[in-house]
Write a protein that holds these residues in place. Sequence first.
Motif, PDB file in Angstrom:
ATOM      1  N   LEU A 179       0.835  -1.205   0.000  1.00 37.27           N
ATOM      2  CA  LEU A 179       0.000   0.000   0.000  1.00 37.27           C
ATOM      3  C   LEU A 179       0.867   1.252   0.000  1.00 37.27           C
ATOM      4  O   LEU A 179       0.605   2.201  -0.752  1.00 37.27           O
ATOM      5  CB  LEU A 179      -0.930  -0.004   1.214  1.00 37.27           C
ATOM      6  N   VAL A 180       1.899   1.256   0.827  1.00 38.53           N
ATOM      7  CA  VAL A 180       2.807   2.410   0.860  1.00 38.53           C
ATOM      8  C   VAL A 180       3.455   2.608  -0.502  1.00 38.53           C
ATOM      9  O   VAL A 180       3.561   3.734  -1.008  1.00 38.53           O
ATOM     10  CB  VAL A 180       3.875   2.229   1.966  1.00 38.53           C
ATOM     11  N   ALA A 181       3.899   1.523  -1.115  1.00 37.86           N
ATOM     12  CA  ALA A 181       4.523   1.615  -2.438  1.00 37.86           C
ATOM     13  C   ALA A 181       3.549   2.175  -3.464  1.00 37.86           C
ATOM     14  O   ALA A 181       3.930   2.993  -4.313  1.00 37.86           O
ATOM     15  CB  ALA A 181       5.022   0.242  -2.879  1.00 37.86           C
ATOM     16  N   CYS A 182       2.291   1.761  -3.391  1.00 36.43           N
ATOM     17  CA  CYS A 182       1.302   2.254  -4.339  1.00 36.43           C
ATOM     18  C   CYS A 182       1.052   3.745  -4.133  1.00 36.43           C
ATOM     19  O   CYS A 182       0.905   4.502  -5.101  1.00 36.43           O
ATOM     20  CB  CYS A 182      -0.001   1.472  -4.225  1.00 36.43           C
ATOM     21  N   ILE A 183       1.027   4.186  -2.894  1.00 36.01           N
ATOM     22  CA  ILE A 183       0.876   5.620  -2.613  1.00 36.01           C
ATOM     23  C   ILE A 183       2.055   6.393  -3.205  1.00 36.01           C
ATOM     24  O   ILE A 183       1.885   7.432  -3.850  1.00 36.01           O
ATOM     25  CB  ILE A 183       0.756   5.855  -1.093  1.00 36.01           C
TER      26      ILE A 183
ATOM     27  N   LEU B  32      -9.698   1.264   1.941  1.00 36.62           N
ATOM     28  CA  LEU B  32     -10.461   2.326   1.297  1.00 36.62           C
ATOM     29  C   LEU B  32     -10.835   3.442   2.266  1.00 36.62           C
ATOM     30  O   LEU B  32     -11.147   4.557   1.832  1.00 36.62           O
ATOM     31  CB  LEU B  32     -11.728   1.744   0.662  1.00 36.62           C
ATOM     32  N   SER B  33     -10.770   3.158   3.562  1.00 33.42           N
ATOM     33  CA  SER B  33     -11.091   4.193   4.555  1.00 33.42           C
ATOM     34  C   SER B  33      -9.931   5.152   4.786  1.00 33.42           C
ATOM     35  O   SER B  33     -10.113   6.221   5.368  1.00 33.42           O
ATOM     36  CB  SER B  33     -11.496   3.543   5.889  1.00 33.42           C
ATOM     37  N   PHE B  34      -8.735   4.784   4.328  1.00 31.66           N
ATOM     38  CA  PHE B  34      -7.588   5.665   4.497  1.00 31.66           C
ATOM     39  C   PHE B  34      -7.690   6.843   3.527  1.00 31.66           C
ATOM     40  O   PHE B  34      -8.031   6.669   2.352  1.00 31.66           O
ATOM     41  CB  PHE B  34      -6.274   4.918   4.248  1.00 31.66           C
ATOM     42  N   ARG B  35      -7.342   8.013   4.014  1.00 35.95           N
ATOM     43  CA  ARG B  35      -7.372   9.217   3.185  1.00 35.95           C
ATOM     44  C   ARG B  35      -6.512   9.032   1.932  1.00 35.95           C
ATOM     45  O   ARG B  35      -5.359   8.656   2.009  1.00 35.95           O
ATOM     46  CB  ARG B  35      -6.852  10.400   4.011  1.00 35.95           C
ATOM     47  N   GLY B  36      -7.104   9.296   0.772  1.00 36.61           N
ATOM     48  CA  GLY B  36      -6.350   9.269  -0.475  1.00 36.61           C
ATOM     49  C   GLY B  36      -6.152   7.904  -1.096  1.00 36.61           C
ATOM     50  O   GLY B  36      -5.507   7.786  -2.136  1.00 36.61           O
ATOM     51  N   VAL B  37      -6.688   6.855  -0.482  1.00 33.72           N
ATOM     52  CA  VAL B  37      -6.539   5.500  -1.034  1.00 33.72           C
ATOM     53  C   VAL B  37      -7.824   5.119  -1.768  1.00 33.72           C
ATOM     54  O   VAL B  37      -8.905   5.142  -1.185  1.00 33.72           O
ATOM     55  CB  VAL B  37      -6.230   4.469   0.071  1.00 33.72           C
ATOM     56  N   GLY B  38      -7.693   4.793  -3.044  1.00 35.33           N
ATOM     57  CA  GLY B  38      -8.857   4.455  -3.860  1.00 35.33           C
ATOM     58  C   GLY B  38      -8.825   3.023  -4.350  1.00 35.33           C
ATOM     59  O   GLY B  38      -7.979   2.216  -3.933  1.00 35.33           O
ATOM     60  N   PRO B  39      -9.710   2.698  -5.273  1.00 34.91           N
ATOM     61  CA  PRO B  39      -9.815   1.313  -5.761  1.00 34.91           C
ATOM     62  C   PRO B  39      -8.551   0.795  -6.441  1.00 34.91           C
ATOM     63  O   PRO B  39      -8.243  -0.392  -6.346  1.00 34.91           O
ATOM     64  CB  PRO B  39     -10.986   1.377  -6.744  1.00 34.91           C
ATOM     65  N   LYS B  40      -7.819   1.671  -7.167  1.00 32.74           N
ATOM     66  CA  LYS B  40      -6.641   1.174  -7.885  1.00 32.74           C
ATOM     67  C   LYS B  40      -5.630   0.587  -6.911  1.00 32.74           C
ATOM     68  O   LYS B  40      -5.195  -0.569  -7.060  1.00 32.74           O
ATOM     69  CB  LYS B  40      -5.973   2.277  -8.703  1.00 32.74           C
ATOM     70  N   CYS B  41      -5.236   1.373  -5.910  1.00 30.52           N
ATOM     71  CA  CYS B  41      -4.237   0.876  -4.954  1.00 30.52           C
ATOM     72  C   CYS B  41      -4.779  -0.291  -4.145  1.00 30.52           C
ATOM     73  O   CYS B  41      -4.075  -1.274  -3.902  1.00 30.52           O
ATOM     74  CB  CYS B  41      -3.783   2.007  -4.019  1.00 30.52           C
TER      75      CYS B  41
END
Length: 223
Positions: A44-48, A123-132
């Motif tokens: 997840l961090v890498a995707c961000i 998905l509840s994390f700020r700025g995290v959407g379906p792609k990541c």
Amino acid sequence: MPDDKLPFDINAVIRRIRKAVEPFPKAAMFELADRGFRTPFQQLVACIISIRTTDEVMLPTAINLFAHASTPAGVARMSVDEIDALIRTCAFHYGKAGQIHEIAERLVAEHGGELGCDEALMLSFRGVGPKCTNLVMGVACDEARIGVDIHVHRVTNRWGYVAAPTPEATMAALMEVLPKRYWVEINRLLVPFGKHVCTGRLPKCSICPVLAYCRQVGVTEHR
């Protein structure tokens, strides 16, 4: 259907693209997993970090961060400025540093310092959407999910396999037609394919292994 095009066969297309991308670097999140950075938190961090950032920059940036802290607890102990100093090669680094720190702190405070394969939580994390979220669920959790980035969106629409105006709409369309066995693999294949063959401008149609199947939707000039 153009006279010189074969009926679209996703199985044949996937087989050909597997071979075509062998010489190219892997999509960065899959490369990270192969290097041992495959926990949901690391992915997840890498995707961000990857947002608006090339794989060539994201990969060493993520590895640099994980060399200093690779767990929610380790990242939460760092300040936002310390995280920023480690990821400043990526686009929008300070905002991402705050986002990563916020996620790590929340995981420590509310979830025992672990990120499980929990789609709703991601998905509840700020700025995290379906792609990541889908990429993490696919790469880290071995669940059948389709991660649609700009390459998957462009290539599958250019093929004429789907017709969708946005990556989100492409994801929904692919879920209707793409066999589940390819859901994770489609991103792994089409990121390098889209970067090196089916490029945004002037795609290399002359060397494309699936030209016989591709409708070349929207292509006005090519190499």
